[in-house]
Design an enzyme around this catalytic site. Structure first.
Site, short mmCIF file in Angstrom:
data_model
loop_
_atom_site.label_atom_id
_atom_site.label_comp_id
_atom_site.label_asym_id
_atom_site.label_seq_id
_atom_site.Cartn_x
_atom_site.Cartn_y
_atom_site.Cartn_z
N LYS A 194 0.87 -1.18 0.00
CA LYS A 194 0.00 0.00 0.00
C LYS A 194 0.91 1.23 0.00
O LYS A 194 1.42 1.65 1.03
CB LYS A 194 -0.89 -0.03 1.25
CG LYS A 194 -2.08 0.86 1.21
CD LYS A 194 -1.86 2.17 1.62
CE LYS A 194 -2.34 3.35 2.02
NZ LYS A 194 -1.56 4.43 1.40
N THR A 249 4.94 8.14 13.56
CA THR A 249 4.81 7.42 14.84
C THR A 249 3.33 7.28 15.20
O THR A 249 2.90 6.23 15.71
CB THR A 249 5.60 8.17 15.93
OG1 THR A 249 6.93 8.33 15.46
CG2 THR A 249 5.62 7.42 17.25
N GLU A 269 9.07 1.37 11.15
CA GLU A 269 10.11 2.39 10.95
C GLU A 269 9.39 3.73 11.06
O GLU A 269 8.70 4.14 10.13
CB GLU A 269 10.75 2.24 9.56
CG GLU A 269 11.50 0.94 9.35
CD GLU A 269 12.82 0.90 10.11
OE1 GLU A 269 13.21 1.91 10.71
OE2 GLU A 269 13.45 -0.18 10.11
N CYS A 303 13.30 10.89 7.51
CA CYS A 303 13.19 10.56 8.93
C CYS A 303 14.55 10.63 9.63
O CYS A 303 14.62 10.67 10.83
CB CYS A 303 12.61 9.16 9.08
SG CYS A 303 13.53 7.99 8.10
N SER A 460 22.69 6.09 5.23
CA SER A 460 21.84 5.00 4.74
C SER A 460 22.51 4.23 3.61
O SER A 460 23.01 4.83 2.66
CB SER A 460 20.51 5.55 4.22
OG SER A 460 19.87 6.28 5.22
P1 NAP Z 1 2.00 8.65 7.48
O1 NAP Z 1 0.98 9.71 7.44
O2 NAP Z 1 2.13 7.84 8.71
O3 NAP Z 1 1.73 7.72 6.21
C1 NAP Z 1 2.51 6.60 5.93
C2 NAP Z 1 1.65 5.56 5.25
O4 NAP Z 1 0.63 5.14 6.14
C3 NAP Z 1 0.94 6.08 4.00
O5 NAP Z 1 0.90 5.05 3.04
C4 NAP Z 1 -0.44 6.38 4.52
O6 NAP Z 1 -1.45 6.32 3.53
C5 NAP Z 1 -0.63 5.25 5.50
N1 NAP Z 1 -1.67 5.46 6.50
C6 NAP Z 1 -2.13 6.62 7.01
N2 NAP Z 1 -3.10 6.36 7.93
C7 NAP Z 1 -3.25 5.01 7.97
C8 NAP Z 1 -4.09 4.13 8.71
N3 NAP Z 1 -4.99 4.58 9.60
N4 NAP Z 1 -3.97 2.81 8.49
C9 NAP Z 1 -3.09 2.33 7.61
N5 NAP Z 1 -2.27 3.12 6.88
C10 NAP Z 1 -2.34 4.44 7.08
O7 NAP Z 1 3.46 9.23 7.20
P2 NAP Z 1 3.92 10.17 6.01
O8 NAP Z 1 3.48 11.55 6.31
O9 NAP Z 1 3.54 9.58 4.70
O10 NAP Z 1 5.51 10.03 6.14
C11 NAP Z 1 6.27 10.83 6.96
C12 NAP Z 1 6.65 10.10 8.24
O11 NAP Z 1 7.32 8.88 7.92
C13 NAP Z 1 7.64 10.89 9.07
O12 NAP Z 1 7.28 10.83 10.42
C14 NAP Z 1 8.95 10.17 8.84
O13 NAP Z 1 9.89 10.34 9.88
C15 NAP Z 1 8.50 8.77 8.70
N6 NAP Z 1 9.51 7.97 7.99
C16 NAP Z 1 10.20 7.04 8.69
C17 NAP Z 1 11.18 6.29 8.07
C18 NAP Z 1 11.96 5.27 8.84
O14 NAP Z 1 12.59 4.42 8.21
N7 NAP Z 1 11.95 5.28 10.16
C19 NAP Z 1 11.43 6.47 6.71
C20 NAP Z 1 10.70 7.42 6.01
C21 NAP Z 1 9.73 8.16 6.67
P3 NAP Z 1 -1.92 7.61 2.68
O15 NAP Z 1 -0.70 8.18 2.10
O16 NAP Z 1 -2.81 7.00 1.65
O17 NAP Z 1 -2.60 8.51 3.63
#
Ligand code: NAP
Length: 499
Positions: A194, A249, A269, A303, A460
């Site tokens: 997804k 998170t 992650e 991140c 990375s």
């Molecule tokens: P996000 O809002 O958590 O979204 C990530 C994914 O989760 C997207 O595919 C999103 O779908 C989906 N999602 C949202 N709500 C959901 C739910 N209730 N159930 C299942 N899936 C759901 O994060 P983001 O804004 O895309 O990404 C930024 C964050 O990712 C930052 O906090 C960053 O630090 C973190 N990140 C971490 C790493 C790591 O390796 N630790 C790497 C990259 C990014 P939709 O897009 O369709 O809403």
């Protein structure tokens, strides 16, 4: 939505990608490209120009259940393939991605905004996971345990977990997917991917190339659309044995709670809040280069981006001056243009969050040393910004800014730096710059983080374990350890072994 900076500019690039057969704007279930059952769609835009690129299906529970069934059926034969059969198919997938490197990178820049050079870097990095795990597929060794019983032999074998649901963010549209899918497939698992709503096209292009590589129908499925519905269907299904998530998170915690009902395995992650510590014996040039690379990569939207730059008193002024000078050399613009190092943020909402952090810091006494406002190119662009004399009370110290803003914080002793660095619930990446091995070693050991860059701002690589501690997540991705996330251990005790 961004202001239209160059209407129509995306179309020529999009046509080229379409002609290469890589513009796949549908879901993938059982090897078929499919629309949403009710025909609904979601638009995909170019964040640099605001242009509409295409639309993809807005899928939900029904399509996710079909994709799970497809992955479940495919698991029966995929898990039975030999490790070398799986390895060869993964290797072919890797080669095809590299053959189409230019087109995939351009597609990524169109939908995500990052400069083309960075997008090309992500394609190599993302493909690297497939190459690595094509090799690791052959090394999922078990164990023979010395038996304490004369009549029994004790063995451990490793077996694939089963169907895996992977949920990924928009900031690395390819690498966050291959980092999960390659080890999963290498281990013998099948997947339902997804991708993020904002960047589905790179994922679909990679899925198309997996078909061309000969990976059988149903091994890789892709659904997109209503994230909570898709997430719930994956969590509630007993056919899905694992969820691997990269993202915020906040969403990670929801998935962790949801996984309890079926006791699923989880890899998470999540967000970071990386400190970047410059000790007073650091080489200024090395520290500036490292901090710049870590902070402004992907316009600050990773991140592992340095979120808090901690600089020791004795070196603060010199470092600040050299850092501001380096930041003034960054070029903001459309990522497809030559020489651009800073693309747009993913959308205007991301810019608003950055503005809120900067306003909060300035209202609490921070000094504006560079930038501090939107860029004339449009609503999704923000100037690379440096704030001086930031303090721990500021929002930017507590939350990921996820944008091109570096707050500089003064500290006195190494212990102060360690305390400030660790005063967060995140624990993903940290950086430190120092010319002294013993000092740097002590600080590196004391940092409560999963990864530490020492005199290096870009850490990375597919061959090293990526992951965090505390609320930055569970598990490790990449490296020889990454495949264990997709394997179960089975202990076999053989009796009646006396001669
Ligand atoms: P996000 O809002 O958590 O979204 C990530 C994914 O989760 C997207 O595919 C999103 O779908 C989906 N999602 C949202 N709500 C959901 C739910 N209730 N159930 C299942 N899936 C759901 O994060 P983001 O804004 O895309 O990404 C930024 C964050 O990712 C930052 O906090 C960053 O630090 C973190 N990140 C971490 C790493 C790591 O390796 N630790 C790497 C990259 C990014 P939709 O897009 O369709 O809403």
């Amino acid at each position: 939505m961004a202001t239209i900076a160059s209407a129509g500019a995306s179309q020529a690039v999009l046509d080229k990608i379409n002609n290469a057969g890589l513009l796949r704007a549908k879901g993938l279930i059982s090897g078929e490209w499919v629309s949403a059952e009710d025909g609904r769609t979601l638009p995909v835009y170019n964040p640099a120009t605001g242009e509409f690129l295409t639309e993809v299906p807005l899928m939900g529970e029904r399509e996710t259940l079909s994709a799970i069934d497809s992955a479940h059926n495919a698991f029966k034969s995929w898990s039975k393939k030999t490790c070398s059969e799986r390895s060869k198919l993964l290797r072919r997938w890797y080669e095809l991605i590299l053959e189409k490197k230019e087109e995939i990178a351009q597609l990524m820049t169109l939908e995500q905004g990052k400069p083309l050079k960075e997008a090309l870097g992500e394609v190599s990095y993302g493909a690297g996971f497939i190459e690595l795990f094509a090799e690791e597929a052959k090394r999922t060794y078990g164990d023979i345990i010395p038996s304490p019983y004369p009549d029994r032999r004790l063995l451990v074998v490793k077996q694939p977990v089963g169907v895996v649901g992977t949920i990924t963010p928009w900031n690395f549209p390819l690498a966050m997917i291959t980092r999960k899918v390659a080890p999963a497939l290498a281990a013998g698992c099948t997947v339902v991917i997804k991708p993020a709503e904002l960047t589905p096209l790179t994922a679909l292009a990679a899925a198309e190339l997996s078909i061309q590589a000969g990976i059988p129908p149903g091994v890789i499925n892709v659904v997109m659309g209503d994230a909570p519905q898709i997430g719930a269907a994956l969590l509630e299904s007993t056919k899905v044995r694992k969820i691997s998530f990269t993202g915020s998170t906040q969403v990670g915690k929801k998935l962790m709670a949801g996984a309890a009902s079926t006791v699923k395995r989880l890899s998470l992650e999540l967000g970071g809040n990386a400190p970047c510590i410059i000790l007073d014996d650091a080489d200024i040039e090395v520290a500036v280069k490292g901090a710049l690379a870590s902070k402004y990569r992907n316009s600050g939207q990773t991140c592992v981006c340095a979120n808090r730059v901690l600089v020791q008193d004795g070196i603060y002024d010199k470092f600040a001056e050299a850092f501001i000078q380096a930041v003034s050399g960054l070029k903001v613009g459309n990522g497809l243009e030559e020489g651009v190092t800073q693309g747009p943020l993913i959308n205007e909402a991301a810019v608003k969050k950055v503005e809120q952090h900067v306003e909060d810091a300035l209202s609490k006494g921070a000094m504006l040393l560079a930038g501090g406002h939107r860029h004339r190119l449009g609503a999704a662009f923000y100037e690379p910004t440096v704030l001086g004399d930031a303090t721990e009370e500021m929002l930017i110290m507590k939350e990921e800014v996820f944008g091109p803003v570096a707050p500089l914080i003064r500290f006195k002793t190494d212990e102060d730096a360690i305390r400030i660095a660790n005063s967060t619930e995140a624990g993903l990446a940290a950086y430190l710059f120092s010319g002294s091995i013993s000092r740097a070693w002590r600080v590196a050991e004391a940092l409560e983080y999963g990864m530490v860059g020492w005199n290096e701002g870009v850490i990375s690589t597919e061959v090293a374990p990526f992951g965090g501690v505390k609320q930055s997540g569970l598990g490790r991705e990449g490296s020889k350890y990454g495949i264990d996330e997709y394997l179960e251990m089975k202990y076999i005790c053989i009796g009646n072994m006396l001669p």
